[in-house]
Design a protein around this motif. Structure first.
Motif, PDB file in Angstrom:
ATOM      1  N   LEU A  51       1.026  -1.233   0.042  1.00 12.94           N
ATOM      2  CA  LEU A  51       0.200  -0.242  -0.069  1.00 12.94           C
ATOM      3  C   LEU A  51       0.891   1.249   0.020  1.00 12.94           C
ATOM      4  O   LEU A  51       0.434   2.212  -0.556  1.00 12.94           O
ATOM      5  N   HIS A  52       1.972   1.172   0.824  1.00 10.17           N
ATOM      6  CA  HIS A  52       2.883   2.346   0.792  1.00 10.17           C
ATOM      7  C   HIS A  52       3.452   2.703  -0.618  1.00 10.17           C
ATOM      8  O   HIS A  52       3.561   3.707  -1.134  1.00 10.17           O
ATOM      9  N   ARG A  53       3.716   1.498  -1.394  1.00  3.50           N
ATOM     10  CA  ARG A  53       4.382   1.834  -2.760  1.00  3.50           C
ATOM     11  C   ARG A  53       3.190   2.189  -3.711  1.00  3.50           C
ATOM     12  O   ARG A  53       3.526   3.146  -4.617  1.00  3.50           O
ATOM     13  N   VAL A  54       2.010   1.954  -3.597  1.00  3.14           N
ATOM     14  CA  VAL A  54       0.998   2.553  -4.331  1.00  3.14           C
ATOM     15  C   VAL A  54       0.857   3.778  -3.964  1.00  3.14           C
ATOM     16  O   VAL A  54       0.745   4.702  -4.873  1.00  3.14           O
ATOM     17  N   GLN A  55       0.579   4.073  -2.731  1.00  6.61           N
ATOM     18  CA  GLN A  55       0.458   5.521  -2.442  1.00  6.61           C
ATOM     19  C   GLN A  55       1.624   6.392  -2.970  1.00  6.61           C
ATOM     20  O   GLN A  55       1.340   7.603  -3.324  1.00  6.61           O
ATOM     21  N   GLU A  56       2.783   5.913  -2.927  1.00  9.55           N
ATOM     22  CA  GLU A  56       4.166   6.546  -3.596  1.00  9.55           C
ATOM     23  C   GLU A  56       3.894   7.042  -4.774  1.00  9.55           C
ATOM     24  O   GLU A  56       4.217   7.978  -5.538  1.00  9.55           O
ATOM     25  N   ARG A  57       3.676   5.748  -5.512  1.00  9.59           N
ATOM     26  CA  ARG A  57       3.497   6.109  -7.087  1.00  9.59           C
ATOM     27  C   ARG A  57       2.295   6.576  -7.620  1.00  9.59           C
ATOM     28  O   ARG A  57       2.385   7.621  -8.732  1.00  9.59           O
ATOM     29  N   LEU A  58       1.299   6.443  -6.983  1.00  7.22           N
ATOM     30  CA  LEU A  58      -0.043   6.844  -7.793  1.00  7.22           C
ATOM     31  C   LEU A  58      -0.718   8.030  -7.025  1.00  7.22           C
ATOM     32  O   LEU A  58      -1.537   8.615  -7.390  1.00  7.22           O
ATOM     33  N   GLY A  59      -0.066   8.473  -5.782  1.00  6.13           N
ATOM     34  CA  GLY A  59      -0.586   9.478  -4.918  1.00  6.13           C
ATOM     35  C   GLY A  59      -1.756   9.083  -4.101  1.00  6.13           C
ATOM     36  O   GLY A  59      -2.177   9.903  -3.417  1.00  6.13           O
ATOM     37  N   PHE A  64      -3.445 -10.590  -1.962  1.00  2.94           N
ATOM     38  CA  PHE A  64      -3.035 -10.993  -0.438  1.00  2.94           C
ATOM     39  C   PHE A  64      -4.179 -11.830   0.340  1.00  2.94           C
ATOM     40  O   PHE A  64      -3.922 -12.034   1.632  1.00  2.94           O
ATOM     41  N   ASN A  65      -5.230 -12.489  -0.719  1.00  2.11           N
ATOM     42  CA  ASN A  65      -6.066 -13.222  -0.066  1.00  2.11           C
ATOM     43  C   ASN A  65      -6.876 -12.814   1.220  1.00  2.11           C
ATOM     44  O   ASN A  65      -6.922 -13.514   2.253  1.00  2.11           O
ATOM     45  N   LEU A  66      -7.151 -11.444   1.052  1.00  2.32           N
ATOM     46  CA  LEU A  66      -7.716 -10.778   2.254  1.00  2.32           C
ATOM     47  C   LEU A  66      -9.160 -10.264   1.679  1.00  2.32           C
ATOM     48  O   LEU A  66      -9.648 -10.304   0.689  1.00  2.32           O
ATOM     49  N   SER A  67      -9.954 -10.043   2.484  1.00  2.00           N
ATOM     50  CA  SER A  67     -11.372  -9.692   2.138  1.00  2.00           C
ATOM     51  C   SER A  67     -10.997  -8.086   1.811  1.00  2.00           C
ATOM     52  O   SER A  67     -10.210  -7.317   2.201  1.00  2.00           O
ATOM     53  N   ARG A  68     -11.886  -7.353   0.935  1.00  2.11           N
ATOM     54  CA  ARG A  68     -11.771  -5.945   0.631  1.00  2.11           C
ATOM     55  C   ARG A  68     -12.047  -5.253   1.675  1.00  2.11           C
ATOM     56  O   ARG A  68     -11.625  -3.912   2.160  1.00  2.11           O
ATOM     57  N   ALA A  69     -12.888  -5.774   2.887  1.00  6.71           N
ATOM     58  CA  ALA A  69     -13.112  -4.896   3.907  1.00  6.71           C
ATOM     59  C   ALA A  69     -11.770  -4.891   4.804  1.00  6.71           C
ATOM     60  O   ALA A  69     -11.505  -3.754   5.316  1.00  6.71           O
ATOM     61  N   ASP A  70     -10.976  -6.066   4.812  1.00  8.71           N
ATOM     62  CA  ASP A  70      -9.839  -5.804   5.540  1.00  8.71           C
ATOM     63  C   ASP A  70      -8.733  -4.707   4.903  1.00  8.71           C
ATOM     64  O   ASP A  70      -8.164  -4.117   5.827  1.00  8.71           O
ATOM     65  N   VAL A  71      -8.797  -4.921   3.562  1.00  7.53           N
ATOM     66  CA  VAL A  71      -7.777  -3.886   3.032  1.00  7.53           C
ATOM     67  C   VAL A  71      -8.304  -2.415   3.411  1.00  7.53           C
ATOM     68  O   VAL A  71      -7.575  -1.720   3.677  1.00  7.53           O
ATOM     69  N   TYR A  72      -9.726  -2.151   2.971  1.00  5.66           N
ATOM     70  CA  TYR A  72     -10.146  -0.964   3.312  1.00  5.66           C
ATOM     71  C   TYR A  72     -10.020  -0.452   4.539  1.00  5.66           C
ATOM     72  O   TYR A  72      -9.871   0.637   4.990  1.00  5.66           O
ATOM     73  N   GLY A  73     -10.146  -1.135   5.632  1.00  5.11           N
ATOM     74  CA  GLY A  73      -9.793  -0.979   7.183  1.00  5.11           C
ATOM     75  C   GLY A  73      -8.503  -0.514   7.318  1.00  5.11           C
ATOM     76  O   GLY A  73      -8.291   0.343   8.121  1.00  5.11           O
ATOM     77  N   VAL A  74      -7.644  -1.126   6.685  1.00 10.94           N
ATOM     78  CA  VAL A  74      -6.125  -0.811   6.851  1.00 10.94           C
ATOM     79  C   VAL A  74      -5.914   0.841   6.235  1.00 10.94           C
ATOM     80  O   VAL A  74      -5.368   1.643   6.805  1.00 10.94           O
ATOM     81  N   VAL A  75      -6.424   0.734   5.067  1.00  9.11           N
ATOM     82  CA  VAL A  75      -6.343   2.156   4.237  1.00  9.11           C
ATOM     83  C   VAL A  75      -6.796   3.296   4.960  1.00  9.11           C
ATOM     84  O   VAL A  75      -6.208   4.406   5.308  1.00  9.11           O
ATOM     85  N   THR A  76      -8.135   3.183   5.545  1.00  8.59           N
ATOM     86  CA  THR A  76      -8.990   4.173   6.151  1.00  8.59           C
ATOM     87  C   THR A  76      -8.121   4.484   7.801  1.00  8.59           C
ATOM     88  O   THR A  76      -8.344   5.390   8.233  1.00  8.59           O
ATOM     89  N   PHE A  77      -7.604   3.418   8.357  1.00  8.40           N
ATOM     90  CA  PHE A  77      -6.909   3.363   9.733  1.00  8.40           C
ATOM     91  C   PHE A  77      -5.651   4.469   9.663  1.00  8.40           C
ATOM     92  O   PHE A  77      -5.638   5.229  10.505  1.00  8.40           O
ATOM     93  N   TYR A  78      -4.780   4.033   8.637  1.00  8.62           N
ATOM     94  CA  TYR A  78      -3.674   5.073   8.735  1.00  8.62           C
ATOM     95  C   TYR A  78      -4.023   6.072   8.053  1.00  8.62           C
ATOM     96  O   TYR A  78      -3.957   6.201   6.772  1.00  8.62           O
TER      97      TYR A  78
END
Length: 165
Positions: free
Chosen positions: A33-41, A55-69
């Motif tokens: 996610l840090h790489r994505v943020q750095e490259r795409l903004g 990463f074999n995670l739910s979209r909710a898991d990934v969304y939770g990480v993105v919105t937490f930080y």
């Protein structure tokens, strides 16, 4: 509610490149996610969908990480991110007045990007520079004891007729 869109061909190629040397384990989600943020903004909904699958995670898991930080963004912002510390220590030495100045000079409220896309102004709650407040981070550099005049200089804004303090 419909699922987020799939990445377009260009975004998919970029995401494939960014994930190429990472293992498909959940502990690699943050580096990705840090790489994505750095490259795409920002981390788009399509990138979150890609990450969930990779990463074999739910979209909710990934969304939770993105919105937490707080450093991750879901939408594009201006080219130069300007963060004003609004924690108590900085407020005690003028952060509110500095924020009002910044909003006036950039012509946008906190949390917004300028119309020309050159700057994004946002409040943060502690830059770890409490003894030197008010503090501002421009891109990745933290600056202390920032006055309205110094703010203008840091952003290379044209001077105004009012006194620069």
């Amino acid at each position: 509610m419909s699922p987020p869109p799939m990445p377009d061909a260009d975004e998919l190629a970029c995401l494939d490149e960014l994930i190429a040397d990472l293992s498909p384990q959940a502990d690699q989600l943050l580096p990705f996610l840090h790489r994505v943020q750095e490259r795409l903004g920002h981390v788009s909904p399509a990138a979150m969908r890609f990450a969930a699958h990779a990463f074999n995670l739910s979209r909710a898991d990934v969304y939770g990480v993105v919105t937490f930080y707080g450093d991750f963004r879901e939408t594009p912002v201006g080219d130069t991110v300007v963060q004003l510390c609004m924690a108590e220590a900085c407020q005690a030495v003028g952060a509110r007045a500095l924020a009002a100045h910044a909003e006036q000079r950039l012509g946008v409220p906190l949390g917004s990007s300028t119309a020309d896309g050159t700057h994004h102004l946002e409040a943060v709650y502690c830059l770890g520079n409490c003894a030197l407040g008010p503090s501002v981070r421009v891109k990745d550099a933290v600056h202390g004891r920032v006055t309205p005049g110094r703010f203008d200089t840091l952003l290379q804004l044209p001077t105004t007729n009012r006194s620069r303090s």
